[in-house]
Structure formats: C-alpha cells, structure tokens
Design an enzyme around this catalytic site. Structure first.
Site, mmCIF file in Angstrom:
data_model
loop_
_atom_site.group_PDB
_atom_site.id
_atom_site.type_symbol
_atom_site.label_atom_id
_atom_site.label_comp_id
_atom_site.label_asym_id
_atom_site.label_seq_id
_atom_site.Cartn_x
_atom_site.Cartn_y
_atom_site.Cartn_z
ATOM 1 N N GLU A 171 22.577 42.969 8.990
ATOM 2 C CA GLU A 171 21.447 43.857 8.695
ATOM 3 C C GLU A 171 21.312 45.059 9.621
ATOM 4 O O GLU A 171 20.228 45.635 9.734
ATOM 5 C CB GLU A 171 20.135 43.066 8.681
ATOM 6 N N ASP A 196 10.844 43.184 6.471
ATOM 7 C CA ASP A 196 10.790 41.760 6.176
ATOM 8 C C ASP A 196 11.387 41.536 4.789
ATOM 9 O O ASP A 196 11.321 42.410 3.922
ATOM 10 C CB ASP A 196 9.336 41.284 6.204
ATOM 11 N N TYR A 249 0.274 32.283 15.161
ATOM 12 C CA TYR A 249 0.288 31.055 15.939
ATOM 13 C C TYR A 249 -0.286 29.969 15.052
ATOM 14 O O TYR A 249 -1.419 30.114 14.602
ATOM 15 C CB TYR A 249 -0.530 31.164 17.229
ATOM 16 N N TYR A 266 8.945 30.729 12.939
ATOM 17 C CA TYR A 266 10.164 30.493 13.719
ATOM 18 C C TYR A 266 9.871 30.899 15.162
ATOM 19 O O TYR A 266 9.047 31.777 15.421
ATOM 20 C CB TYR A 266 11.388 31.230 13.150
ATOM 21 N N TYR A 267 10.524 30.218 16.080
ATOM 22 C CA TYR A 267 10.195 30.354 17.499
ATOM 23 C C TYR A 267 11.111 31.327 18.227
ATOM 24 O O TYR A 267 11.920 30.957 19.060
ATOM 25 C CB TYR A 267 10.171 28.971 18.162
ATOM 26 N N HIS A 268 10.963 32.588 17.878
ATOM 27 C CA HIS A 268 11.501 33.736 18.599
ATOM 28 C C HIS A 268 10.395 34.771 18.450
ATOM 29 O O HIS A 268 10.008 35.097 17.321
ATOM 30 C CB HIS A 268 12.809 34.239 17.976
ATOM 31 N N HIS A 300 8.033 37.516 17.641
ATOM 32 C CA HIS A 300 8.104 38.613 16.692
ATOM 33 C C HIS A 300 6.694 39.060 16.330
ATOM 34 O O HIS A 300 5.738 38.298 16.446
ATOM 35 C CB HIS A 300 8.896 38.213 15.434
ATOM 36 N N VAL A 301 6.592 40.318 15.917
ATOM 37 C CA VAL A 301 5.309 40.907 15.541
ATOM 38 C C VAL A 301 5.424 41.411 14.109
ATOM 39 O O VAL A 301 6.388 42.090 13.750
ATOM 40 C CB VAL A 301 4.927 42.070 16.488
ATOM 41 N N HIS A 302 4.430 41.071 13.303
ATOM 42 C CA HIS A 302 4.380 41.497 11.909
ATOM 43 C C HIS A 302 3.706 42.863 11.826
ATOM 44 O O HIS A 302 2.686 43.098 12.484
ATOM 45 C CB HIS A 302 3.574 40.497 11.085
#
Length: 164
Positions: A12, A32, A96, A100-102, A104-106
């Site tokens: 990507e 996304d 929260y 997934y546990y890395h 990231h901000v939406h």
C-alpha cells in the site's frame, strides 16, 4: 502484520496520503479500507505510528505529546491539502479497546456516522493531548469504560475471570 507491511512500504505504499518518517514522532496516514475514496462524506483515514512500542491509549504518557501533536497538525494539514477538508470538519480519535494493538488514530469526516465513534469507545485526539499535558500518566491512572460486543473474545475472558 498488515500494519507493519504498510510502515515498511511492503504494501500500500501508493495509498500513503502523508508520512512523517521520524522513527520516534512520525506516522503514516493512509485511507481506511472502509472508505472507497470516491466521496468525502464518509472520509476515513488512519494514522499509523512508526513506533512499535505503543499498543493503545494505555501506553501514552506526556513523553508522547510531540508524536500526538504531529499527528493532529500534520494529519489535518495533509487532509486539507489532498481533499480540501479543513480540520474543523474532521473527527480525530483513538479507540479503547482498539481493534488491533498498534497505536493508530482515526480521521473521519465530522458528519460521517463511523462505526466506533460512540463515547464509550472513542477518545478525541485533542482531548488525549490535553489530558496528557495536565497529567503525564493520565491513561495509566484513569479508569476507562468501554463496551464489548457479546461475541468478542475479550468479553469471554472477563466472564471467565468473574469480572462481568
């Protein structure tokens, strides 16, 4: 693994909207998968931090304020430049518990009723920055309420532990 593939430009790379390459305070901004990029009403991007030691909101301290401020400032500027959507028309938030546990901000269009924007899951980036500026360990100390779907493994774990 797909997060690491994006960060390492193994996948990507052509979809990257913006990148700050700093290994400590940098990030990659990508569309996304929920967004087809054809209309701005449902704009949806994700900022993936380069750091691999940050898994969720719970890991953040005042030490991470430069990173978070970069995401806020540079991310909004990149969206405005690329799509013509000003920062005042964006919602920037962290989940929260995350999916997934890395860290990231939406980034979503303000008018878009995106999944996971409810108060018990979404934490606005500007509020996260303010909270950490007031209390360096805010997210280590604070109780965080979150909702779980009936079919989520985490709910089953809580039930098995007698916590629900």
């Amino acid at each position: 693994q797909w997060v690491y593939n994006i960060l390492e430009k193994k996948a990507e790379a052509d979809r990257i909207i913006h990148e700050n390459p700093d290994p400590r305070d940098g990030f990659v901004l990508v569309p996304d998968f929920k967004w087809n990029q054809n209309q701005l009403d449902d704009l949806y991007l994700i900022a993936l931090v380069h750091r691999r030691d940050l898994k969720s909101l719970r890991d953040l301290t005042a030490e991470h304020l430069p990173l978070l401020r970069n995401i806020l400032r540079e991310g909004e500027e990149a969206v405005t430049k690329r799509f013509g959507v000003p920062g005042s028309q964006l919602r920037l938030y962290l989940h929260y518990q995350p999916s997934y546990y890395h860290l990231h901000v939406h980034f979503t269009a303000l008018g878009y009723d995106a999944p996971g924007i409810a108060a018990e899951r979404a934490h606005l980036l500007a509020d996260v920055i303010d909270n950490l500026a007031m209390d360096a360990a805010y997210y280590q100390r604070r109780a965080l309420t979150f909702a779980l779907r009936a079919d989520e493994l985490l709910l089953k774990k809580f039930q098995e532990a007698g916590r629900v």
